[in-house]
Design a protein around this motif. Sequence first.
Motif, PDB file in Angstrom:
ATOM      1  N   TYR A  11      51.814  14.861  46.659  1.00 27.31           N
ATOM      2  CA  TYR A  11      52.350  14.258  47.865  1.00 27.31           C
ATOM      3  C   TYR A  11      52.127  15.214  49.028  1.00 27.31           C
ATOM      4  O   TYR A  11      52.455  16.377  48.941  1.00 27.31           O
ATOM      5  CB  TYR A  11      53.858  14.070  47.738  1.00 27.31           C
ATOM      6  CG  TYR A  11      54.285  12.823  47.021  1.00 27.31           C
ATOM      7  CD1 TYR A  11      54.913  12.879  45.794  1.00 27.31           C
ATOM      8  CD2 TYR A  11      54.075  11.581  47.594  1.00 27.31           C
ATOM      9  CE1 TYR A  11      55.326  11.745  45.153  1.00 27.31           C
ATOM     10  CE2 TYR A  11      54.494  10.426  46.962  1.00 27.31           C
ATOM     11  CZ  TYR A  11      55.119  10.515  45.736  1.00 27.31           C
ATOM     12  OH  TYR A  11      55.532   9.401  45.102  1.00 27.31           O
ATOM     13  N   SER A  12      51.612  14.723  50.112  1.00 27.38           N
ATOM     14  CA  SER A  12      51.553  15.569  51.301  1.00 27.38           C
ATOM     15  C   SER A  12      52.952  15.582  51.917  1.00 27.38           C
ATOM     16  O   SER A  12      53.809  14.803  51.541  1.00 27.38           O
ATOM     17  CB  SER A  12      50.551  15.020  52.300  1.00 27.38           C
ATOM     18  OG  SER A  12      51.079  13.871  52.917  1.00 27.38           O
ATOM     19  N   SER A  13      53.156  16.436  52.897  1.00 28.33           N
ATOM     20  CA  SER A  13      54.499  16.564  53.460  1.00 28.33           C
ATOM     21  C   SER A  13      54.960  15.257  54.079  1.00 28.33           C
ATOM     22  O   SER A  13      56.099  14.833  53.896  1.00 28.33           O
ATOM     23  CB  SER A  13      54.505  17.665  54.506  1.00 28.33           C
ATOM     24  OG  SER A  13      54.001  18.840  53.958  1.00 28.33           O
ATOM     25  N   PHE A  58      54.780  22.827  46.359  1.00 30.41           N
ATOM     26  CA  PHE A  58      55.701  23.411  47.330  1.00 30.41           C
ATOM     27  C   PHE A  58      56.092  22.429  48.410  1.00 30.41           C
ATOM     28  O   PHE A  58      57.075  22.616  49.092  1.00 30.41           O
ATOM     29  CB  PHE A  58      55.046  24.622  48.008  1.00 30.41           C
ATOM     30  CG  PHE A  58      54.619  25.672  47.049  1.00 30.41           C
ATOM     31  CD1 PHE A  58      53.285  25.959  46.865  1.00 30.41           C
ATOM     32  CD2 PHE A  58      55.544  26.364  46.318  1.00 30.41           C
ATOM     33  CE1 PHE A  58      52.884  26.921  45.961  1.00 30.41           C
ATOM     34  CE2 PHE A  58      55.153  27.336  45.422  1.00 30.41           C
ATOM     35  CZ  PHE A  58      53.820  27.608  45.242  1.00 30.41           C
ATOM     36  N   TRP A  59      55.310  21.393  48.610  1.00 31.22           N
ATOM     37  CA  TRP A  59      55.482  20.591  49.799  1.00 31.22           C
ATOM     38  C   TRP A  59      56.726  19.722  49.736  1.00 31.22           C
ATOM     39  O   TRP A  59      57.459  19.622  50.697  1.00 31.22           O
ATOM     40  CB  TRP A  59      54.225  19.739  50.014  1.00 31.22           C
ATOM     41  CG  TRP A  59      53.049  20.621  50.224  1.00 31.22           C
ATOM     42  CD1 TRP A  59      52.632  21.135  51.386  1.00 31.22           C
ATOM     43  CD2 TRP A  59      52.186  21.163  49.220  1.00 31.22           C
ATOM     44  NE1 TRP A  59      51.557  21.958  51.192  1.00 31.22           N
ATOM     45  CE2 TRP A  59      51.257  21.986  49.878  1.00 31.22           C
ATOM     46  CE3 TRP A  59      52.111  21.040  47.828  1.00 31.22           C
ATOM     47  CZ2 TRP A  59      50.260  22.675  49.195  1.00 31.22           C
ATOM     48  CZ3 TRP A  59      51.123  21.732  47.152  1.00 31.22           C
ATOM     49  CH2 TRP A  59      50.222  22.537  47.836  1.00 31.22           C
ATOM     50  N   LEU A 135      56.930  17.118  61.965  1.00 28.95           N
ATOM     51  CA  LEU A 135      55.690  17.166  61.206  1.00 28.95           C
ATOM     52  C   LEU A 135      54.516  16.642  62.001  1.00 28.95           C
ATOM     53  O   LEU A 135      53.451  17.235  62.055  1.00 28.95           O
ATOM     54  CB  LEU A 135      55.833  16.320  59.943  1.00 28.95           C
ATOM     55  CG  LEU A 135      55.967  17.039  58.629  1.00 28.95           C
ATOM     56  CD1 LEU A 135      55.913  16.041  57.512  1.00 28.95           C
ATOM     57  CD2 LEU A 135      54.849  18.042  58.442  1.00 28.95           C
ATOM     58  N   GLU A 136      54.729  15.488  62.615  1.00 27.40           N
ATOM     59  CA  GLU A 136      53.592  14.866  63.288  1.00 27.40           C
ATOM     60  C   GLU A 136      53.173  15.640  64.514  1.00 27.40           C
ATOM     61  O   GLU A 136      52.012  15.634  64.902  1.00 27.40           O
ATOM     62  CB  GLU A 136      53.946  13.426  63.662  1.00 27.40           C
ATOM     63  CG  GLU A 136      53.994  12.538  62.436  1.00 27.40           C
ATOM     64  CD  GLU A 136      54.410  11.125  62.769  1.00 27.40           C
ATOM     65  OE1 GLU A 136      54.977  10.932  63.863  1.00 27.40           O
ATOM     66  OE2 GLU A 136      54.189  10.247  61.937  1.00 27.40           O
ATOM     67  N   ALA A 137      54.154  16.303  65.138  1.00 29.08           N
ATOM     68  CA  ALA A 137      53.822  17.009  66.372  1.00 29.08           C
ATOM     69  C   ALA A 137      53.492  18.471  66.146  1.00 29.08           C
ATOM     70  O   ALA A 137      53.313  19.212  67.101  1.00 29.08           O
ATOM     71  CB  ALA A 137      54.989  16.898  67.339  1.00 29.08           C
ATOM     72  N   HIS A 138      53.415  18.887  64.907  1.00 24.36           N
ATOM     73  CA  HIS A 138      53.279  20.335  64.694  1.00 24.36           C
ATOM     74  C   HIS A 138      51.981  20.873  65.262  1.00 24.36           C
ATOM     75  O   HIS A 138      51.918  21.966  65.784  1.00 24.36           O
ATOM     76  CB  HIS A 138      53.435  20.707  63.209  1.00 24.36           C
ATOM     77  CG  HIS A 138      52.188  20.529  62.398  1.00 24.36           C
ATOM     78  ND1 HIS A 138      51.896  19.383  61.719  1.00 24.36           N
ATOM     79  CD2 HIS A 138      51.160  21.364  62.146  1.00 24.36           C
ATOM     80  CE1 HIS A 138      50.749  19.518  61.089  1.00 24.36           C
ATOM     81  NE2 HIS A 138      50.271  20.698  61.324  1.00 24.36           N
TER      82      HIS A 138
END
Lengths: 338, 439
Positions: A11-13, A58-59, A135-138
């Motif tokens: 799974y991605s974050s 880890f995600w 997350l999206e704006a990182h």
Amino acid sequence: MNTQKAQPRLYSSKESILALKAHLSAKQAKLPKNPTIEDYITYIKKLSNRLKQGPLDFWIPNVFRRVIQVIRLMSSEDGFLPNKDKEKNFKALGLTIQRQSSRSKTTVETGFETGSNANQQYIILPAIEQVLEELEAHSDDINTFASTHFFTNEVLLVYEYSTTVLNFLLSAKKTRNFEIIVLESETENLGKQFATDLGKHQLNVTLTPFTNAYAIMQRVNKILLGVDAILKNGGLLMHPGTYAICVLAKQFAVPVIVLSGAHKLTPKYAFDQTTFNQLVSPLKINPNSTVDQMSIGITFDYVPPEYISLYITNQGQYTPQSIYQLFSDFYNVKDEDI
Amino acid sequence: MSEKPNQQNPKKGEPWKPKEKFDKKANKEKQKQEQEQGEGKQETNQPPQQQNKQPIQQQTADQQPTQQQVPTNDKQIAQTNASKEQDKRKDFLSHLPIFQDYTSVSIKTVKQIDPLTLHHAFIELCIQYQNGQCIGSTHRCVEFLNALKQFIRDYKLSRQSNYFAMAFLDELKKIFNLMKNFRTVNEGMSTSYLFIRECLMILRDTKLDENESKIWLCNQIDQFIQSKIIAASELIVKNATQLIQEGTTILVYARSYLIENFIINYFKQGKQLTIFVVDNPQFGEGSQLVNRLQQQGIPCYQILLSHVSYILSKVDKILVGASSMLCNGALVSRVGTALLACLASTHKIPFLVFCESYKFSEKSQIDSLSWNEIAQLEQGNENQQYTSLSLRYDITQSNYINMIVTEVGLIPATSVKAVIGEFKKYNYVDAIEVPRKEQ
């Protein structure tokens, strides 16, 4: 070498947050009838254990930790204690965290008795939304530092594919002129893909196989790396091969800059290459390998913090000596055992 | 030496365009067919041919400008499409030679233009060089000397000159200049060139007739191979066996003739080693070594250069072969060796180099980019928006090298200059036997 077949994707974050949302809104969610904040937190912890795909994932735990921390912060804001005065005093900070959690129980019991949906509506869902937004704006936050670290006509070295580095370079391109050398690893075609993606934006790109790293290094001014996980001591877990590059960089006194969103912070410690690692199937490295001539391939490379010059995250810039501060802001000490 | 595995290298991506299988009979039939076709072409191509003779014979290191000046050349027409990309100069590597991708057809057309240009043995050899079938310094040198012997046997003196030695010296120079079109001449080949020149100087003073000179020269070349390569390899293996105890873990990079012999010899003596072979997928040398060991029944582990960090803590020694050793103690070897050396010094692992003495060179070099050879092993797309770069050689500095194993003993990297000085006194071989007329 033939290209590897795709490994089962973790799974991605972002996907893990959406999964959390889905689980919470499902009717079969195993929550008590009037769930408190604490109930939600334990539920999220159990969910993380269930969804985690192995000890090297880890995600999911990182993202869930962050959600829990935001939930704690949000639920304590609804309490009657003004937090801002207390936060200035470091000693009291630890106390406030404890008081906040106890306060949150009392506030929930006294304030919201209308139903379980109220908690979800006012605290949990907004917390999830906030983490998703972070997350999206990182990438955008990281790109604010884009041109502050480059001079004109620099030569940068990058290794394999990293979306963070790609966005960073595209935003730096607006103000600086530079040349990029892409190192590609032997097994996958990610290096080539990265070079084509960069080349589409009219950047000056050279693609080199990994073996040429030493020869090229004397020409390089800076190295930009994307990372898989940042550990609490400042060490990094990255694509195999980055340790060799960092060792060379130290020899040639080339600064290494690590770009990552804060969702990759992992509050664990590693000491050598074997602490967090996994051997991959020999057939993926070399289809002709046999029992007597076995191929060895690994998943991660551990890079000690001494080799890194700077971490650029969406929460700010840090050195290896100071990155532990980010952990205490970002996560809660109680949740480190997820 | 005689067991040349005629294997295709496992290549990354597309195969060569086109692939030439080294088959002498098929090549000779092709030659005959193309000659018949070429004779028809020759009459129409005579005016540009005279223009071409000069660029061919004047070629030194700058092949680029001459070929660009003669666009209607037959060579140019027969070149593959990818050669246009090879003509582009790279920014910081524009000083390095880029070798054209010759097909056998284009080489034959070169031959048509000037049939005396290159003997067919050398043409076949050059195709092998380009294909990647003949890589590795010892292998290339031995194949070159074999081709040279064949050339000597077929060589006929023109009636004008009676002196074999001087005429052959000119021929030798021409051959070397032409070979430089295909790949750079490595150090072993330069040493053999100097050695043959010494022999020819000696021949010039004696008065042997043509046949006897040829036989003597071929004998000298055989002696060179025997003493400098085969006997040296046995001595090196013996020296190394004393160094490496049973049960150690060694790491080997790419493929070296000496290290291969050493491992096979070691196992034949009944001792055990744990072997990690670091592979080089671009040239395929690591897999060749593994196949060779597999034939001998020797178990080993394969690993890629980027994954090496994982096993470095378990390795006791690192063994590496050489293309040449330079006067300042630097090692010229397959690209990637310097990276291994750097990692080895960080982890404090002994780094040993296996090198025969005929590969010692009087040059000095500090970094890998001032002189190198660009390896064009993959045909890239013409539309690709990036430039690919891959080098062939790598310079490892002397402070990374712990010891060099040669047939004259175990020497540190800084003593290379002293050894070269010793050899200069003896003309590179102990003493060249002066030929007598009775033989």
